[in-house]
Scaffold this motif. Structure first.
Motif, mmCIF file in Angstrom:
data_model
loop_
_atom_site.group_PDB
_atom_site.id
_atom_site.type_symbol
_atom_site.label_atom_id
_atom_site.label_comp_id
_atom_site.label_asym_id
_atom_site.label_seq_id
_atom_site.Cartn_x
_atom_site.Cartn_y
_atom_site.Cartn_z
ATOM 1 N N UNK A 1 0.833 -1.205 0.000
ATOM 2 C CA UNK A 1 0.000 0.000 0.000
ATOM 3 C C UNK A 1 0.868 1.256 0.000
ATOM 4 N N UNK A 2 1.909 1.250 0.813
ATOM 5 C CA UNK A 2 2.808 2.411 0.860
ATOM 6 C C UNK A 2 3.453 2.630 -0.503
ATOM 7 N N UNK A 3 3.975 1.573 -1.116
ATOM 8 C CA UNK A 3 4.614 1.691 -2.429
ATOM 9 C C UNK A 3 3.625 2.161 -3.489
ATOM 10 N N UNK A 4 2.429 1.573 -3.475
ATOM 11 C CA UNK A 4 1.429 1.920 -4.482
ATOM 12 C C UNK A 4 0.973 3.372 -4.347
ATOM 13 N N UNK A 5 0.659 3.796 -3.121
ATOM 14 C CA UNK A 5 0.147 5.152 -2.915
ATOM 15 C C UNK A 5 1.211 6.220 -3.154
ATOM 16 N N UNK A 6 2.474 5.890 -2.901
ATOM 17 C CA UNK A 6 3.556 6.861 -3.136
ATOM 18 C C UNK A 6 3.998 6.871 -4.595
ATOM 19 N N UNK A 7 3.780 5.731 -5.287
ATOM 20 C CA UNK A 7 4.214 5.622 -6.680
ATOM 21 C C UNK A 7 3.333 6.458 -7.599
ATOM 22 N N UNK A 8 2.054 6.499 -7.323
ATOM 23 C CA UNK A 8 1.121 7.238 -8.153
ATOM 24 C C UNK A 8 0.506 8.375 -7.341
ATOM 25 N N UNK A 9 0.498 9.555 -7.911
ATOM 26 C CA UNK A 9 -0.019 10.728 -7.203
ATOM 27 C C UNK A 9 -1.542 10.741 -7.274
ATOM 28 N N UNK A 10 -2.174 10.428 -6.157
ATOM 29 C CA UNK A 10 -3.632 10.421 -6.107
ATOM 30 C C UNK A 10 -4.187 11.660 -5.399
ATOM 31 N N UNK A 11 -3.304 12.629 -5.136
ATOM 32 C CA UNK A 11 -3.751 13.843 -4.468
ATOM 33 C C UNK A 11 -4.105 13.635 -3.014
ATOM 34 N N UNK A 12 -3.497 12.645 -2.383
ATOM 35 C CA UNK A 12 -3.781 12.332 -0.981
ATOM 36 C C UNK A 12 -2.660 12.855 -0.087
ATOM 37 N N UNK A 13 -2.963 13.139 1.155
ATOM 38 C CA UNK A 13 -1.976 13.676 2.081
ATOM 39 C C UNK A 13 -0.977 12.629 2.538
ATOM 40 N N UNK A 14 0.134 13.069 3.116
ATOM 41 C CA UNK A 14 1.194 12.176 3.572
ATOM 42 C C UNK A 14 0.732 11.294 4.731
ATOM 43 N N UNK A 15 -0.203 11.794 5.548
ATOM 44 C CA UNK A 15 -0.689 10.983 6.660
ATOM 45 C C UNK A 15 -1.297 9.673 6.148
ATOM 46 N N UNK A 16 -2.120 9.764 5.109
ATOM 47 C CA UNK A 16 -2.796 8.572 4.584
ATOM 48 C C UNK A 16 -1.874 7.684 3.759
ATOM 49 N N UNK A 17 -0.909 8.289 3.071
ATOM 50 C CA UNK A 17 -0.087 7.521 2.140
ATOM 51 C C UNK A 17 1.224 7.010 2.736
ATOM 52 N N UNK A 18 1.736 7.692 3.763
ATOM 53 C CA UNK A 18 3.062 7.322 4.270
ATOM 54 C C UNK A 18 3.122 7.191 5.790
ATOM 55 N N UNK A 19 2.715 8.241 6.498
ATOM 56 C CA UNK A 19 2.942 8.293 7.947
ATOM 57 C C UNK A 19 2.172 7.193 8.682
ATOM 58 N N UNK A 20 0.843 7.182 8.547
ATOM 59 C CA UNK A 20 0.041 6.179 9.261
ATOM 60 C C UNK A 20 0.364 4.751 8.812
ATOM 61 N N UNK A 21 0.403 4.482 7.488
ATOM 62 C CA UNK A 21 0.764 3.114 7.075
ATOM 63 C C UNK A 21 2.174 2.722 7.514
ATOM 64 N N UNK A 22 3.107 3.698 7.530
ATOM 65 C CA UNK A 22 4.479 3.403 7.954
ATOM 66 C C UNK A 22 4.550 3.037 9.421
ATOM 67 N N UNK A 23 3.844 3.797 10.257
ATOM 68 C CA UNK A 23 3.813 3.483 11.688
ATOM 69 C C UNK A 23 3.138 2.130 11.925
ATOM 70 N N UNK A 24 2.069 1.870 11.174
ATOM 71 C CA UNK A 24 1.407 0.577 11.296
ATOM 72 C C UNK A 24 2.334 -0.559 10.898
ATOM 73 N N UNK A 25 3.138 -0.340 9.848
ATOM 74 C CA UNK A 25 4.080 -1.366 9.391
ATOM 75 C C UNK A 25 5.122 -1.668 10.462
ATOM 76 N N UNK A 26 5.634 -0.637 11.116
ATOM 77 C CA UNK A 26 6.617 -0.861 12.191
ATOM 78 C C UNK A 26 6.005 -1.702 13.313
#
Length: 481
Positions: A403-428
């Motif tokens: 999900x992190x790779x997909x959402x960061x690879x394509x610009x869907x106009x979403x904020x960093x919280x939804x695309x990187x920060x929250x999924x990244x913390x969840x992954x850790x």
């Protein structure tokens, strides 16, 4: 004469329009929540993993563990639900993993998910059979082999799985409301009576209690209690407005499960007294919920909890049967399995043949357990439960990465919280959980250290993922998107 097989769509004649290969249903948020929460088996958890988590984990601090696991899974859900509008396939894990990590890993994940869900469905029959037998014995009936009652449950589950999902949704709704209601009543009586013999437990907010004993083992039992929450996306084709229904059902399921487990485990500790709860739970792990209910709700309450414990296990089995059937249907639809398994029932709009295939695998596993003379609880359920625990956490980790790779690879106009920060913390958090499961896997399957069963479980998943690239290369028509 009709060419319809078991009521499924017939093969189209030359030049004819292909029959619909989409499941039919009208599941709303509530129906999907019922199915998913029933898979988690709330009453079964309070009567099973919770006493074990208290006894062998961190004692009175165990309820806080549920808060930690809920928080991590909610962070995972941010990325999971953000990606939902872009994942059109009703394949849950494998569809999401395919988006970010490719077809080979996606197919491997699909096999791993099937292994996890069908293993758990079969394994819970190892609890259901003895539980049903104990219930009937309490009413004066003679003892019977556990597999006899497992057969009864198997036939009913197979029949319900054959029909439209709305029927299963209604059955699960009734059973879920009943099992949650009895625990809520118990919680309310304990709370409004001023607590237990020592008042209200404070372990949930006491740092020394939270880190006491073996917190890692507590996390293991807490994770097992949530298995099934992520299956909301499996019902995409049968949901009303899936792009809104699936995210809402995911968040509601997680929050309901997390709050229910946290409060009810805290009440169980409160009702029995915090100072001796580790000893009490350890010596009476299988009966502490029933005896506590009898103390506060009387003999009638004790009988009700016994009945609902069995129906809770049945609801769990039915939920995982529906999930497994839809995985097989989705994989057949994508070209991984025979196309015949992707034909919906003409009248019910259900994955009828996929459901029968799921039943066949469960029947083989259960028959093997009977012929080998396995103990239904300490061997059959425990071993298959270990498979499910490993598989689901591996799939959560891979889904997070994808999900992190997909959402960061394509610009869907979403904020960093939804695309990187929250999924990244969840992954850790999920990686930490996976490390804990690997550390405690031998204990989970009844071994003192890594032995044939522990290594065997890991080998099964290695094989599942190894099949991914093989199938991707040999079946060129496979398309998971």
């Amino acid at each position: 004469m009709s060419t319809t097989i078991l009521g499924t769509e017939p093969a189209p004649s030359p030049g004819a329009a292909a029959p619909s290969r989409t499941l039919r249903g009208s599941l709303g948020v509530a129906s999907i929540v019922f199915i998913v929460v029933a898979a988690a088996s709330p009453l079964g958890v309070i009567g099973g993993p919770v006493p074990l988590g208290i006894a062998f984990g961190n004692g009175a601090g165990f309820p806080f563990t549920f808060l930690v696991v809920t928080a991590v899974l909610l962070l995972f859900a941010v990325g999971f639900t953000t990606a939902t509008p872009f994942v059109k396939s009703a394949g849950a894990f494998f569809a999401y993993i395919d988006k970010g990590l490719g077809r080979s890993v996606g197919i491997g994940a699909a096999f791993a998910a099937l292994l996890s869900y069908i293993a758990l469905e079969a394994g819970v029959f190892g609890l259901f059979g003895p539980g049903f037998d104990a219930l009937l014995q309490s009413y004066g009936l003679p003892a019977a082999p556990w597999w006899l009652y497992a057969i009864v449950g198997f036939v009913v589950v197979s029949a319900l799985g054959y029909f439209n999902i709305n029927l299963s949704g209604k059955v699960l709704g009734v059973l879920l409301v009943a099992e949650v209601a009895i625990v809520v009543v118990l919680d309310a009586v304990v709370i409004f009576s001023g607590g237990g013999p020592e008042g209200f437990s404070t372990g949930i907010i006491t740092p020394t209690e939270i880190v006491s004993g073996a917190p890692g083992f507590a996390v293991l039992f807490a994770i097992l209690s949530f298995v099934g929450f992520e299956a909301t996306a499996v019902f995409r084709d049968e949901a009303k407005d899936p792009e809104r229904t699936i995210p809402r059902a995911t968040y509601i399921s997680l929050i309901l499960i997390g709050v229910f487990y946290t409060v009810s485990s805290w009440v169980l500790i409160t009702a029995n007294g915090e100072s001796d709860i580790v000893t009490t739970a350890g010596e009476n792990a299988g009966s502490i919920l029933a005896t506590t209910t009898e103390t506060y709700l009387g003999t009638v309450g004790g009988h009700i909890i016994q009945i609902l414990f069995v129906t809770s296990l049945f609801a769990c089995i039915l939920s995982f049967h529906n999930i497994g059937s839809r995985y097989i249907f989705a994989l057949a639809k994508k070209g991984v399995f025979s196309e015949r398994l992707a034909r919906p029932h003409t009248r019910h709009g259900s994955p009828a043949l996929a459901s029968l295939a799921t039943s066949a695998v469960v029947a083989v596993l259960t028959l093997a357990a009977v012929l080998l003379g396995l103990d239904p609880i300490t061997q059959f359920y425990t071993w298959l439960g270990g498979i499910s625990a490993v598989g689901v956490v591996v799939l959560l980790v891979l889904t997070s990465i994808s999900v992190i790779l997909f959402l960061r690879r394509e610009d869907h106009g979403l904020g960093r919280w939804k695309t990187t920060v929250a999924p990244g913390l969840g992954l850790l958090g999920l990686l930490a959980f996976f490390a804990i499961i690997l550390q405690n896997l031998p204990v989970l399957v009844g071994e003192t250290s890594y032995g044939p069963f522990s290594w065997g479980i890991l080998a099964l998943f290695a094989l599942a993922f190894a099949l991914g690239p093989i199938v991707a290369r040999t079946r060129k028509g496979v398309d998971l998107s």
